[in-house]
Design a protein around this motif. Structure first.
Motif, PDB file in Angstrom:
ATOM      1  N   ARG A 273       0.915  -1.110  -0.260  1.00 21.62           N
ATOM      2  CA  ARG A 273       0.235  -0.129  -0.044  1.00 21.62           C
ATOM      3  C   ARG A 273       1.170   0.908   0.437  1.00 21.62           C
ATOM      4  O   ARG A 273       2.251   1.155   0.852  1.00 21.62           O
ATOM      5  CB  ARG A 273      -0.779   0.158   1.112  1.00 21.62           C
ATOM      6  CG  ARG A 273      -1.728  -1.206   1.539  1.00 21.62           C
ATOM      7  CD  ARG A 273      -2.694  -0.417   2.187  1.00 21.62           C
ATOM      8  NE  ARG A 273      -4.040  -2.603   1.971  1.00 21.62           N
ATOM      9  CZ  ARG A 273      -5.418  -2.167   1.562  1.00 21.62           C
ATOM     10  NH1 ARG A 273      -5.029  -1.459   0.897  1.00 21.62           N
ATOM     11  NH2 ARG A 273      -5.621  -3.359   1.124  1.00 21.62           N
ATOM     12  N   TRP A 274       0.663   2.600  -0.731  1.00 24.16           N
ATOM     13  CA  TRP A 274       1.252   3.419  -1.162  1.00 24.16           C
ATOM     14  C   TRP A 274       0.578   4.877  -0.750  1.00 24.16           C
ATOM     15  O   TRP A 274      -0.452   4.713  -0.810  1.00 24.16           O
ATOM     16  CB  TRP A 274       1.581   3.464  -2.500  1.00 24.16           C
ATOM     17  CG  TRP A 274       3.240   2.144  -2.853  1.00 24.16           C
ATOM     18  CD1 TRP A 274       2.895   1.155  -3.554  1.00 24.16           C
ATOM     19  CD2 TRP A 274       4.181   2.138  -2.367  1.00 24.16           C
ATOM     20  NE1 TRP A 274       3.527   0.046  -2.978  1.00 24.16           N
ATOM     21  CE2 TRP A 274       4.929   0.999  -2.941  1.00 24.16           C
ATOM     22  CE3 TRP A 274       5.052   3.086  -1.489  1.00 24.16           C
ATOM     23  CZ2 TRP A 274       6.036   0.650  -2.338  1.00 24.16           C
ATOM     24  CZ3 TRP A 274       6.633   2.553  -1.804  1.00 24.16           C
ATOM     25  CH2 TRP A 274       6.546   1.304  -1.875  1.00 24.16           C
ATOM     26  N   VAL A 275       0.637   6.069  -0.598  1.00 20.39           N
ATOM     27  CA  VAL A 275       0.525   7.398  -0.028  1.00 20.39           C
ATOM     28  C   VAL A 275       0.998   8.092  -1.161  1.00 20.39           C
ATOM     29  O   VAL A 275       2.438   8.360  -0.740  1.00 20.39           O
ATOM     30  CB  VAL A 275       0.383   7.205   1.490  1.00 20.39           C
ATOM     31  CG1 VAL A 275      -0.459   8.455   1.953  1.00 20.39           C
ATOM     32  CG2 VAL A 275      -0.692   6.553   2.039  1.00 20.39           C
ATOM     33  N   ARG A 276       0.232   9.258  -1.967  1.00 17.11           N
ATOM     34  CA  ARG A 276       1.524   9.942  -2.578  1.00 17.11           C
ATOM     35  C   ARG A 276       1.008  11.582  -1.573  1.00 17.11           C
ATOM     36  O   ARG A 276      -0.348  10.975  -1.949  1.00 17.11           O
ATOM     37  CB  ARG A 276       1.075  10.033  -4.300  1.00 17.11           C
ATOM     38  CG  ARG A 276       1.904  10.903  -4.522  1.00 17.11           C
ATOM     39  CD  ARG A 276       2.354  10.805  -6.165  1.00 17.11           C
ATOM     40  NE  ARG A 276       2.378   9.760  -6.808  1.00 17.11           N
ATOM     41  CZ  ARG A 276       3.600   9.561  -6.616  1.00 17.11           C
ATOM     42  NH1 ARG A 276       4.227   9.850  -6.354  1.00 17.11           N
ATOM     43  NH2 ARG A 276       4.229   7.752  -7.572  1.00 17.11           N
ATOM     44  N   ASP A 277       1.762  12.159  -1.675  1.00 18.22           N
ATOM     45  CA  ASP A 277       0.917  13.547  -0.810  1.00 18.22           C
ATOM     46  C   ASP A 277       1.114  14.771  -1.804  1.00 18.22           C
ATOM     47  O   ASP A 277       1.349  14.573  -3.213  1.00 18.22           O
ATOM     48  CB  ASP A 277       1.842  14.050   0.340  1.00 18.22           C
ATOM     49  CG  ASP A 277       2.996  14.428  -0.041  1.00 18.22           C
ATOM     50  OD1 ASP A 277       3.231  14.552  -0.822  1.00 18.22           O
ATOM     51  OD2 ASP A 277       4.283  14.552   1.086  1.00 18.22           O
ATOM     52  N   VAL A 278      -0.097  16.050  -1.681  1.00 18.05           N
ATOM     53  CA  VAL A 278      -0.099  16.594  -2.256  1.00 18.05           C
ATOM     54  C   VAL A 278       0.816  17.564  -2.938  1.00 18.05           C
ATOM     55  O   VAL A 278       1.028  17.918  -3.628  1.00 18.05           O
ATOM     56  CB  VAL A 278      -0.561  17.962  -0.942  1.00 18.05           C
ATOM     57  CG1 VAL A 278       0.545  18.108   0.084  1.00 18.05           C
ATOM     58  CG2 VAL A 278      -1.107  18.966  -2.427  1.00 18.05           C
ATOM     59  N   HIS A 279       2.321  16.705  -2.379  1.00 17.41           N
ATOM     60  CA  HIS A 279       3.770  17.272  -3.053  1.00 17.41           C
ATOM     61  C   HIS A 279       4.165  16.306  -4.007  1.00 17.41           C
ATOM     62  O   HIS A 279       5.743  16.661  -4.273  1.00 17.41           O
ATOM     63  CB  HIS A 279       4.802  17.426  -1.747  1.00 17.41           C
ATOM     64  CG  HIS A 279       4.045  19.191  -0.931  1.00 17.41           C
ATOM     65  ND1 HIS A 279       4.173  20.101  -1.432  1.00 17.41           N
ATOM     66  CD2 HIS A 279       3.721  18.955   0.005  1.00 17.41           C
ATOM     67  CE1 HIS A 279       3.499  21.081  -0.459  1.00 17.41           C
ATOM     68  NE2 HIS A 279       3.714  19.827   0.457  1.00 17.41           N
TER      69      HIS A 279
END
Length: 216
Positions: A190-196
């Motif tokens: 599982r991965w998360v890409r933030d606003v930046h």
């Protein structure tokens, strides 16, 4: 007393003879001591050289291990690096003028395998959060999901090349953002890409082998 020889001279000659005998008798001891000193010096140099070799070997092993860990991290996130999204709008040409149809979202999976359990968080014209766009699966490709007036807010994503009109990225509106993308890659990570745009692993535990789309 021998004629022509002074007693002091005979005494001095006898003392010099005795001293020479004593000095020459100490030579083997000096040689042995010197040899022992040389052996100690060589042993210290050999030990220092060995320590240097061991230290260089340990440093080389540590560097090799770090490179292997970096390679594994890169392999693990290879697919996740190719998943992204951005705010866009669709315009059409009418009488030579551009007319805004709606704002939407371009979702891209540039890998060769689908990703799963996709959730996209966005903000609207006033910077307020919009309804979460969720997708059970995102196949390889680039898709456009329009905003709508229905309760679901988001329309069904279509391949970007099939969309009528011009799909243009929104690059000057600071209040419109994709604030977060969450998804699971085809290996189950599982991965998360933030606003930046920064990517991080959401969890480091072993992938769930029973989950759909998990490689076996």
């Amino acid at each position: 007393m021998t004629e022509g020889t002074c007693p002091d001279e005979r005494t001095a000659a006898a003392a010099a003879s005795v001293g020479a005998v004593i000095a020459w008798g100490d030579v083997p001891n000096w040689i042995a001591a010197l040899a022992a000193l040389v052996a100690v010096v060589f042993a210290w140099l050999a030990a220092a050289h060995t320590r240097g070799l061991l230290r260089r070997e340990a440093d080389r092993d540590e560097l090799t291990q770090e490179r292997e860990m970096a390679r594994r991290r890169q392999e693990r996130r290879a697919q996740a690096d190719l998943v992204g999204a951005w705010i866009a709008c669709r315009v059409r040409l009418t009488g030579g003028e551009e007319v805004l149809e709606e704002y939407g979202l371009v979702i891209r999976n540039a890998s060769h395998a689908p990703v799963f359990d996709v959730a996209l968080e966005t903000t609207g014209y006033d910077g307020a959060p919009q309804r979460t766009l969720t997708l059970a699966v995102l196949p390889p490709g680039e898709y456009y999901a329009p905003t709508t007036d229905d309760p679901w807010f988001w329309g069904l994503p279509d391949p970007k090349d099939a969309v009528v009109g011009i799909v243009r990225p929104v690059m000057r509106r600071k209040e419109r953002h994709v604030t977060e993308i969450r998804f699971r890659d085809s290996a189950g990570h599982r991965w998360v890409r933030d606003v930046h745009g920064n990517l991080r692993a959401e969890q480091v535990s072993a992938p769930d082998a029973s989950a759909p789309g998990t490689a076996r």
